[in-house]
Motif scaffolding. Sequence first.
Motif, PDB file in Angstrom:
ATOM      1  N   GLU A  92       3.629  -7.563   5.212  1.00  0.00           N
ATOM      2  CA  GLU A  92       3.619  -8.460   4.055  1.00  0.00           C
ATOM      3  C   GLU A  92       4.873  -8.300   3.203  1.00  0.00           C
ATOM      4  O   GLU A  92       5.294  -9.250   2.531  1.00  0.00           O
ATOM      5  N   SER A  93       5.475  -7.127   3.206  1.00  0.00           N
ATOM      6  CA  SER A  93       6.701  -6.878   2.441  1.00  0.00           C
ATOM      7  C   SER A  93       7.697  -6.126   3.321  1.00  0.00           C
ATOM      8  O   SER A  93       7.946  -4.934   3.131  1.00  0.00           O
ATOM      9  N   PRO A  94       8.289  -6.812   4.302  1.00  0.00           N
ATOM     10  CA  PRO A  94       9.195  -6.137   5.243  1.00  0.00           C
ATOM     11  C   PRO A  94      10.414  -5.518   4.580  1.00  0.00           C
ATOM     12  O   PRO A  94      10.976  -4.556   5.088  1.00  0.00           O
ATOM     13  N   GLU A  95      10.799  -6.044   3.417  1.00  0.00           N
ATOM     14  CA  GLU A  95      11.966  -5.495   2.718  1.00  0.00           C
ATOM     15  C   GLU A  95      11.688  -4.108   2.149  1.00  0.00           C
ATOM     16  O   GLU A  95      12.626  -3.363   1.822  1.00  0.00           O
ATOM     17  N   ASP A  96      10.418  -3.737   2.033  1.00  0.00           N
ATOM     18  CA  ASP A  96      10.052  -2.422   1.504  1.00  0.00           C
ATOM     19  C   ASP A  96       9.787  -1.393   2.598  1.00  0.00           C
ATOM     20  O   ASP A  96       9.486  -0.231   2.296  1.00  0.00           O
ATOM     21  N   VAL A  97       9.881  -1.799   3.844  1.00  0.00           N
ATOM     22  CA  VAL A  97       9.607  -0.900   4.959  1.00  0.00           C
ATOM     23  C   VAL A  97      10.815   0.001   5.211  1.00  0.00           C
ATOM     24  O   VAL A  97      11.946  -0.479   5.327  1.00  0.00           O
ATOM     25  N   ASN A  98      10.580   1.303   5.277  1.00  0.00           N
ATOM     26  CA  ASN A  98      11.653   2.275   5.496  1.00  0.00           C
ATOM     27  C   ASN A  98      11.895   2.586   6.965  1.00  0.00           C
ATOM     28  O   ASN A  98      12.989   2.981   7.349  1.00  0.00           O
ATOM     29  N   ARG A  99      10.856   2.426   7.776  1.00  0.00           N
ATOM     30  CA  ARG A  99      10.983   2.790   9.190  1.00  0.00           C
ATOM     31  C   ARG A  99      10.124   1.879  10.048  1.00  0.00           C
ATOM     32  O   ARG A  99       8.991   1.546   9.688  1.00  0.00           O
ATOM     33  N   VAL A 100      10.679   1.476  11.185  1.00  0.00           N
ATOM     34  CA  VAL A 100       9.931   0.705  12.184  1.00  0.00           C
ATOM     35  C   VAL A 100       9.823   1.567  13.434  1.00  0.00           C
ATOM     36  O   VAL A 100      10.833   2.012  13.982  1.00  0.00           O
ATOM     37  N   ILE A 101       8.595   1.809  13.865  1.00  0.00           N
ATOM     38  CA  ILE A 101       8.355   2.604  15.071  1.00  0.00           C
ATOM     39  C   ILE A 101       7.957   1.665  16.205  1.00  0.00           C
ATOM     40  O   ILE A 101       6.959   0.945  16.097  1.00  0.00           O
ATOM     41  N   PHE A 102       8.726   1.674  17.262  1.00  0.00           N
ATOM     42  CA  PHE A 102       8.392   0.920  18.471  1.00  0.00           C
ATOM     43  C   PHE A 102       7.724   1.878  19.456  1.00  0.00           C
ATOM     44  O   PHE A 102       8.178   3.022  19.645  1.00  0.00           O
ATOM     45  N   CYS A 103       6.663   1.418  20.076  1.00  0.00           N
ATOM     46  CA  CYS A 103       5.943   2.273  21.026  1.00  0.00           C
ATOM     47  C   CYS A 103       5.252   1.393  22.046  1.00  0.00           C
ATOM     48  O   CYS A 103       5.306   0.161  21.976  1.00  0.00           O
ATOM     49  N   THR A 104       4.576   2.021  22.987  1.00  0.00           N
ATOM     50  CA  THR A 104       3.793   1.288  23.969  1.00  0.00           C
ATOM     51  C   THR A 104       2.598   2.131  24.379  1.00  0.00           C
ATOM     52  O   THR A 104       2.673   3.365  24.424  1.00  0.00           O
ATOM     53  N   GLY A 105       1.466   1.479  24.622  1.00  0.00           N
ATOM     54  CA  GLY A 105       0.295   2.179  25.120  1.00  0.00           C
ATOM     55  C   GLY A 105      -0.517   2.922  24.082  1.00  0.00           C
ATOM     56  O   GLY A 105      -0.467   2.624  22.884  1.00  0.00           O
ATOM     57  N   LYS A 106      -1.236   3.941  24.530  1.00  0.00           N
ATOM     58  CA  LYS A 106      -2.241   4.583  23.693  1.00  0.00           C
ATOM     59  C   LYS A 106      -1.673   5.421  22.550  1.00  0.00           C
ATOM     60  O   LYS A 106      -2.404   5.733  21.611  1.00  0.00           O
ATOM     61  N   VAL A 107      -0.388   5.794  22.611  1.00  0.00           N
ATOM     62  CA  VAL A 107       0.187   6.555  21.503  1.00  0.00           C
ATOM     63  C   VAL A 107       0.145   5.755  20.208  1.00  0.00           C
ATOM     64  O   VAL A 107       0.174   6.317  19.108  1.00  0.00           O
ATOM     65  N   TYR A 108       0.031   4.442  20.330  1.00  0.00           N
ATOM     66  CA  TYR A 108      -0.072   3.589  19.140  1.00  0.00           C
ATOM     67  C   TYR A 108      -1.222   4.039  18.245  1.00  0.00           C
ATOM     68  O   TYR A 108      -1.079   4.082  17.008  1.00  0.00           O
ATOM     69  N   TYR A 109      -2.348   4.394  18.833  1.00  0.00           N
ATOM     70  CA  TYR A 109      -3.520   4.761  18.035  1.00  0.00           C
ATOM     71  C   TYR A 109      -3.333   6.100  17.334  1.00  0.00           C
ATOM     72  O   TYR A 109      -3.831   6.298  16.222  1.00  0.00           O
ATOM     73  N   ASP A 110      -2.613   7.011  17.953  1.00  0.00           N
ATOM     74  CA  ASP A 110      -2.266   8.271  17.280  1.00  0.00           C
ATOM     75  C   ASP A 110      -1.348   8.001  16.094  1.00  0.00           C
ATOM     76  O   ASP A 110      -1.487   8.605  15.026  1.00  0.00           O
ATOM     77  N   LEU A 111      -0.395   7.096  16.279  1.00  0.00           N
ATOM     78  CA  LEU A 111       0.553   6.771  15.212  1.00  0.00           C
ATOM     79  C   LEU A 111      -0.133   6.091  14.034  1.00  0.00           C
ATOM     80  O   LEU A 111       0.139   6.399  12.874  1.00  0.00           O
ATOM     81  N   VAL A 112      -1.035   5.171  14.324  1.00  0.00           N
ATOM     82  CA  VAL A 112      -1.754   4.467  13.262  1.00  0.00           C
ATOM     83  C   VAL A 112      -2.612   5.434  12.454  1.00  0.00           C
ATOM     84  O   VAL A 112      -2.663   5.370  11.216  1.00  0.00           O
ATOM     85  N   LYS A 113      -3.277   6.342  13.146  1.00  0.00           N
ATOM     86  CA  LYS A 113      -4.121   7.323  12.460  1.00  0.00           C
ATOM     87  C   LYS A 113      -3.282   8.229  11.567  1.00  0.00           C
ATOM     88  O   LYS A 113      -3.657   8.502  10.412  1.00  0.00           O
ATOM     89  N   GLU A 114      -2.154   8.687  12.078  1.00  0.00           N
ATOM     90  CA  GLU A 114      -1.285   9.573  11.304  1.00  0.00           C
ATOM     91  C   GLU A 114      -0.666   8.836  10.113  1.00  0.00           C
ATOM     92  O   GLU A 114      -0.535   9.401   9.024  1.00  0.00           O
ATOM     93  N   ARG A 115      -0.290   7.592  10.312  1.00  0.00           N
ATOM     94  CA  ARG A 115       0.257   6.802   9.211  1.00  0.00           C
ATOM     95  C   ARG A 115      -0.746   6.660   8.072  1.00  0.00           C
ATOM     96  O   ARG A 115      -0.394   6.778   6.897  1.00  0.00           O
ATOM     97  N   LYS A 116      -1.993   6.436   8.418  1.00  0.00           N
ATOM     98  CA  LYS A 116      -3.031   6.329   7.398  1.00  0.00           C
ATOM     99  C   LYS A 116      -3.255   7.656   6.698  1.00  0.00           C
ATOM    100  O   LYS A 116      -3.410   7.705   5.462  1.00  0.00           O
TER     101      LYS A 116
END
Length: 223
Positions: A92-116
């Motif tokens: 919703e506010s891409p100008e405020d994003v400091n980092r973009v993480i590109f990934c593939t597969g199941k590691v996405y769910y680990d990243l989402v959990k850690e981000r939260k």
Amino acid sequence: MLCLSSIPLQQFEDDFEVSQLYDCNWIVVNCSTPASYFHVLRRQILLPFRKPLIIFTPKSLLRHPEAKSSFDEMVPGTKFKRVIAEEGVAAESPEDVNRVIFCTGKVYYDLVKERKNQDLEKAVAIIRLEQISPFPFDLLKEEIKKYAKAELVWCQEEHKNIGYYDYVKPRFRTIVNHTRPIWYVGREPAAAPATGNKNTHLVSLRRFLDTAFNLEAFEGKTF
């Protein structure tokens, strides 16, 4: 919804996605949702030509509580997403994003959990590559352009010499044209894909998750 089987071969050059499939030797995907798995199989059948399809989706996602899709994602008018963009508050506010993480597969769910857990849902965007080959240059170029001020990171659960790193590295470099650095986050090179010890595995997982969300002093290695 467009039926791929109805497209004459001479019209493929007008559709970048289909022309890539037509020109490639094989198709490689790493589906992170049931909808992606459904659509990629459907697309494979509807294509008026045949190319080998390799699916790297692990068995663990069959029982993962977060790996689920609504039926709304599989109704007429929907299709396979080569890239699943950030859909949370970061988008919703891409100008405020400091980092973009590109990934593939199941590691996405680990990243989402850690981000939260670290309360970084506004500062970090996570983008999934569902299709690895042919590489989705067009979609990733738009995502990188969208987050113009953010650091770019490729994150994988696999060891550096085993996962997708060597494949995606030159292709990301092509997109950014050496104008922006892309950082690598993941396990260090190793001779075996698994440690054989659960505690050692969890320690290495903890280490690269901490690195992925360390916004103060980046400790990863560039491409």
